[in-house]
Design a protein around this motif. Structure first.
Motif, PDB file in Angstrom:
ATOM      1  N   TRP A 107      58.357  29.862  25.112  1.00  0.00           N
ATOM      2  CA  TRP A 107      59.595  30.544  24.743  1.00  0.00           C
ATOM      3  C   TRP A 107      59.429  32.042  24.959  1.00  0.00           C
ATOM      4  N   ASP A 108      60.262  32.590  25.840  1.00  0.00           N
ATOM      5  CA  ASP A 108      60.247  34.012  26.130  1.00  0.00           C
ATOM      6  C   ASP A 108      58.846  34.491  26.530  1.00  0.00           C
ATOM      7  N   GLY A 109      58.132  33.627  27.274  1.00  0.00           N
ATOM      8  CA  GLY A 109      56.767  33.967  27.664  1.00  0.00           C
ATOM      9  C   GLY A 109      56.391  33.342  28.993  1.00  0.00           C
ATOM     10  N   PRO A 110      55.092  33.378  29.326  1.00  0.00           N
ATOM     11  CA  PRO A 110      54.636  32.849  30.626  1.00  0.00           C
ATOM     12  C   PRO A 110      54.505  31.332  30.624  1.00  0.00           C
ATOM     13  N   GLU A 111      54.184  30.778  31.782  1.00  0.00           N
ATOM     14  CA  GLU A 111      53.883  29.352  31.870  1.00  0.00           C
ATOM     15  C   GLU A 111      52.550  29.074  31.174  1.00  0.00           C
ATOM     16  N   VAL A 135      43.618  31.700  23.628  1.00  0.00           N
ATOM     17  CA  VAL A 135      42.937  32.989  23.765  1.00  0.00           C
ATOM     18  C   VAL A 135      43.912  34.132  24.028  1.00  0.00           C
ATOM     19  N   SER A 136      45.029  33.823  24.625  1.00  0.00           N
ATOM     20  CA  SER A 136      46.123  34.774  24.788  1.00  0.00           C
ATOM     21  C   SER A 136      47.398  33.952  24.811  1.00  0.00           C
ATOM     22  N   ARG A 137      48.522  34.595  24.872  1.00  0.00           N
ATOM     23  CA  ARG A 137      49.764  33.851  24.728  1.00  0.00           C
ATOM     24  C   ARG A 137      49.907  32.776  25.805  1.00  0.00           C
ATOM     25  N   CYS A 138      49.940  31.526  25.356  1.00  0.00           N
ATOM     26  CA  CYS A 138      50.139  30.361  26.222  1.00  0.00           C
ATOM     27  C   CYS A 138      48.974  30.113  27.186  1.00  0.00           C
ATOM     28  N   ARG A 139      47.853  30.761  26.934  1.00  0.00           N
ATOM     29  CA  ARG A 139      46.628  30.546  27.719  1.00  0.00           C
ATOM     30  C   ARG A 139      45.582  29.912  26.795  1.00  0.00           C
ATOM     31  N   TYR A 140      45.113  28.723  27.166  1.00  0.00           N
ATOM     32  CA  TYR A 140      44.246  27.953  26.283  1.00  0.00           C
ATOM     33  C   TYR A 140      42.850  27.788  26.896  1.00  0.00           C
ATOM     34  N   VAL A 141      41.856  27.726  26.010  1.00  0.00           N
ATOM     35  CA  VAL A 141      40.500  27.332  26.393  1.00  0.00           C
ATOM     36  C   VAL A 141      40.178  26.063  25.612  1.00  0.00           C
ATOM     37  N   ILE A 142      39.822  25.021  26.341  1.00  0.00           N
ATOM     38  CA  ILE A 142      39.585  23.711  25.734  1.00  0.00           C
ATOM     39  C   ILE A 142      38.135  23.304  25.992  1.00  0.00           C
ATOM     40  N   GLU A 143      37.479  22.827  24.944  1.00  0.00           N
ATOM     41  CA  GLU A 143      36.108  22.346  25.075  1.00  0.00           C
ATOM     42  C   GLU A 143      36.085  20.863  24.722  1.00  0.00           C
ATOM     43  N   GLN A 149      56.939  16.512  23.580  1.00  0.00           N
ATOM     44  CA  GLN A 149      55.782  16.636  24.473  1.00  0.00           C
ATOM     45  C   GLN A 149      56.000  17.772  25.460  1.00  0.00           C
ATOM     46  N   VAL A 150      54.964  18.597  25.644  1.00  0.00           N
ATOM     47  CA  VAL A 150      55.016  19.677  26.635  1.00  0.00           C
ATOM     48  C   VAL A 150      53.806  19.560  27.550  1.00  0.00           C
ATOM     49  N   TYR A 190      60.237  24.321  17.630  1.00  0.00           N
ATOM     50  CA  TYR A 190      61.576  24.218  18.222  1.00  0.00           C
ATOM     51  C   TYR A 190      61.661  25.021  19.518  1.00  0.00           C
ATOM     52  N   THR A 191      61.169  26.278  19.494  1.00  0.00           N
ATOM     53  CA  THR A 191      61.266  27.129  20.683  1.00  0.00           C
ATOM     54  C   THR A 191      60.481  26.540  21.849  1.00  0.00           C
ATOM     55  N   SER A 192      59.349  25.910  21.527  1.00  0.00           N
ATOM     56  CA  SER A 192      58.558  25.272  22.584  1.00  0.00           C
ATOM     57  C   SER A 192      59.319  24.096  23.181  1.00  0.00           C
ATOM     58  N   LYS A 193      59.989  23.356  22.331  1.00  0.00           N
ATOM     59  CA  LYS A 193      60.688  22.140  22.765  1.00  0.00           C
ATOM     60  C   LYS A 193      61.947  22.453  23.563  1.00  0.00           C
ATOM     61  N   TYR A 194      62.693  23.467  23.144  1.00  0.00           N
ATOM     62  CA  TYR A 194      64.000  23.741  23.758  1.00  0.00           C
ATOM     63  C   TYR A 194      64.004  25.043  24.552  1.00  0.00           C
TER      64      TYR A 194
END
Length: 653
Positions: free
Chosen positions: A602-606, A627-635, A530-531, A378-382
């Motif tokens: 939500w209450d965080g970075p981009e 790997v950290s808040r809202c920071r992703y590593v994709i393989e 979708q985000v 929910y927080t991600s969506k709104y």
């Protein structure tokens, strides 16, 4: 006790004698690679420590099980000096030579496939493992598998490259500059023609349909779009409220009160009281608001233009004036009411946030966990939902429209209304004749508005082409400034030409990765929110990352053959690991894509992400890690991760 002690001492003495005999009789010093054997040549039966030549010992003291040198260089094959000693060298005849740490020497386990690390062991060797010839067979199979994978991926990449080469050749900076100039000239001419048509259209309206002309001056189309945007925001606020209530209602109905989770119990009580005192008074219905929005669009886009063009209304002037007032007040009231709704949303968010962060995880209440997970989605969506603010300019335009319609309503008379029926025969006939006299010329008159709409589309198309060419030109300039090598330029060009993307379902979400566009995450549940995880920023060929990822890949992919993986690792003095698979890791070109400026958490970075592309014939996402808040590593796997210049070179000691 004395007898046992004597036995132990006797065993130790025998062991030391064995060390000395082996050290003296060996042609080479155990644990030392061939290249370093000259360092252990004695002079007159004496030998100096490698790090301190002032310390001289008898050559018989090398590998005697007693540490005589500060650097442990006198005990390369016994492990007697522990971590201060040099790494033990496994010759591993018939397989890959490697180093192991001193802690593994003489421990009863053969860590070298030739078991040379246990050659001076006095105790029992209780585990030998695979021998060198067996490991070589496994290694040959491993190399064959990896090269086959590379060849399949490389073939797929060559097909893509051939397809890109056979398509339109990318334009040079000079060609793009010329196209931009030509298209810009066409755009300027088309805009001039369009402006002339609009001016002609308005001039005709002045004479033929003065009321419609006045309405057009209000830019009714733009006004409709602005109202639609405002109502979209209103509806999103209502949905944010409704979904939060749904989460809390589900929690209240299903959670286990007897577990005595104080955080959950307290917030449930708060919610029930707040709902009784405040929420039951709220009027919030997104479905109803969606219907109102549709009706408003019909009013702005159809009713008003038809009314002012043809007078198609059988309602009295007061009705038209009342409806204009109602529309104005409806929009304003709905926007203002979002402040009340968002106040409630804020209170409910505080309750769920407290539960999410502080509930007792040891209780394993499934309904609490379900509510917490739902709130996370929910927080991600709104994230961006808030009180809707009516722009001052829009409020003024709506007020002006209301006044305009109210002022013109008496003139908007239709033949279908009751006034015509009340006319006397002659006057009624004359009015019908007058109506036909107006409509027949309009019927045969060229549809200028349709022509304007078509030319408007042409102008938009030209603008898009100019924007696209300018982007291509800027990309070339940027690549030149970065000073990319030829391989990087080649893969950038291929990706720009082919615009590849991959889509996979993973962990309850569907991910869509466009290599030179955006990364989207879509929930596979609920309303499938979708985000954006980020938009493409740059790419590079990172060989250090290619090595690191290939090491991870080998450990995971070949985990069923632990012996082989273990013997592919050579240990270094600084506790690092060197893999002995030669340059196999270079079958991956090290393609790394960087994405940034995604939707804010939500209450965080981009959100942002790094994507590592591994060589493969197929396209699929393998792993996504936050790997950290809202920071992703994709393989992911893709032919785009295959090197175009790879030739296998085995490990050389």
């Amino acid at each position: 006790m004395a007898t046992r002690l004597n036995s132990v001492l006797l065993g130790a003495i025998v062991g030391l004698c064995a060390f000395r005999v082996l050290a003296q009789n060996s042609e080479t010093v155990l644990g030392v690679p061939e290249v370093n054997q000259p360092l252990y040549v004695a002079k007159d039966g004496k030998w100096a420590c490698l790090s301190d030549s002032s310390i001289v010992i008898d050559s018989s003291q090398i590998n005697d099980g007693i540490c005589d040198c500060p650097d442990g260089s006198d005990e390369p094959g016994t492990g007697a000096c522990g971590m201060s000693g040099p790494q033990f060298f496994c010759k591993n005849k018939g397989f890959l030579p490697r180093y192991i740490s001193q802690s593994k020497v003489g421990d009863g386990v053969c860590d070298c496939c030739d078991c040379s690390d246990e050659e001076l062991t006095t105790g029992h060797v209780f585990y030998r493992g695979a021998n060198c010839s067996q490991l070589q067979l496994s290694f040959n199979k491993f190399v064959e598998t990896e090269l086959r994978r590379y060849e399949a991926g490389s073939r797929a990449l060559k097909k893509m490259t051939a397809h890109a080469d056979s398509s339109q050749k990318p334009k040079s900076k000079e060609e793009l500059s010329q196209e931009i100039s030509s298209l810009s000239e066409k755009l300027a001419n088309s805009e001039k023609v369009l402006e002339g048509e609009k001016a002609e259209y308005l001039e005709r309206l002045k004479t033929d349909e003065p009321l419609l002309y006045e309405l057009e001056q209000l830019h009714i189309d733009k006004l409709a779009r602005d109202v639609n945007e405002q109502f979209e925001s209103v509806i999103k606020v209502s949905k944010a409220y409704e979904e939060l209530v749904e989460i809390l209602d589900g929690l209240v109905e299903g959670y286990s009160r007897h577990l005595q989770d104080l955080v959950v119990n307290d917030n449930v009580k708060k919610y029930q009281f707040y709902k009784q005192q405040n929420l039951l008074k709220l009027t919030c219905d997104s479905k109803n608001e969606n219907g109102l929005r549709d009706q408003l669009m019909v009013y702005f886009e159809k009713e008003l233009p038809e009314l002012f063009s043809h007078g198609l209304s059988d309602k009295p002037a007061k009705y038209l004036q009342g409806k204009a007032t109602f529309v104005d007040m409806l929009i304003l009231s709905k926007v203002e009411y979002t402040e009340v709704v968002m106040e409630a949303v804020g209170k409910l968010r505080e309750m769920m946030l407290d539960i999410s962060e502080n509930y007792n995880r040891n209780y394993q209440d499934q309904d609490v966990k379900k509510a917490v997970e739902a709130f996370k989605r929910y927080t991600s969506k709104y994230l961006s939902v808030g009180v809707v603010q009516m722009p001052q300019l829009l409020a003024e335009k709506l007020e002006y429209l209301r006044e305009f319609v109210s002022a013109k309503a008496p003139e908007l008379v239709t033949l279908a209304g009751s006034d015509i029926g009340a006319e006397e025969g002659g006057n009624g006939l004359m009015k019908q004749f007058h109506y036909l006299a107006q409509e027949i010329p309009r019927f045969f008159k060229p549809d200028i508005k349709s022509q304007i709409e078509k030319h408007q589309q042409d102008v938009e198309s030209l603008r898009s082409q100019v924007t696209e060419r300018r982007k291509d030109l800027n990309d070339i300039i940027k690549r030149d400034e970065l000073g990319d090598d030829e391989r990087t330029k080649s893969i950038k060009k291929l990706i720009n030409d082919m615009c590849p993307y991959v889509e996979n379902a993973l962990d309850g979400y569907t991910y869509e990765i466009h290599f030179n566009g955006h990364i989207f995450q879509r929930a596979n549940f609920g309303d499938q929110n979708q985000v954006s995880i980020g938009s493409f920023q740059n790419l590079r060929l990172n060989q250090d990352l290619a090595l690191h990822k290939y090491q991870e890949y080998v450990r995971i992919k070949y985990s069923g053959d632990d012996e082989l993986v273990q013997h592919l690792i050579s240990e270094t003095k600084d506790d690092k690991e060197e893999y002995l698979f030669g340059n196999l890791y270079q079958l991956n070109n090290g393609l790394e894509l960087e994405f940034d400026h995604g939707d804010k958490c939500w209450d965080g970075p981009e959100r942002s992400a790094s994507v590592f592309v591994q060589c493969s014939e197929k396209m699929q996402i393998n792993k996504i890690t936050e790997v950290s808040r809202c920071r992703y590593v994709i393989e992911l796997d893709s032919p785009y991760g295959c090197s175009q210049v790879f030739t296998y070179q085995p490990f050389t000691p």
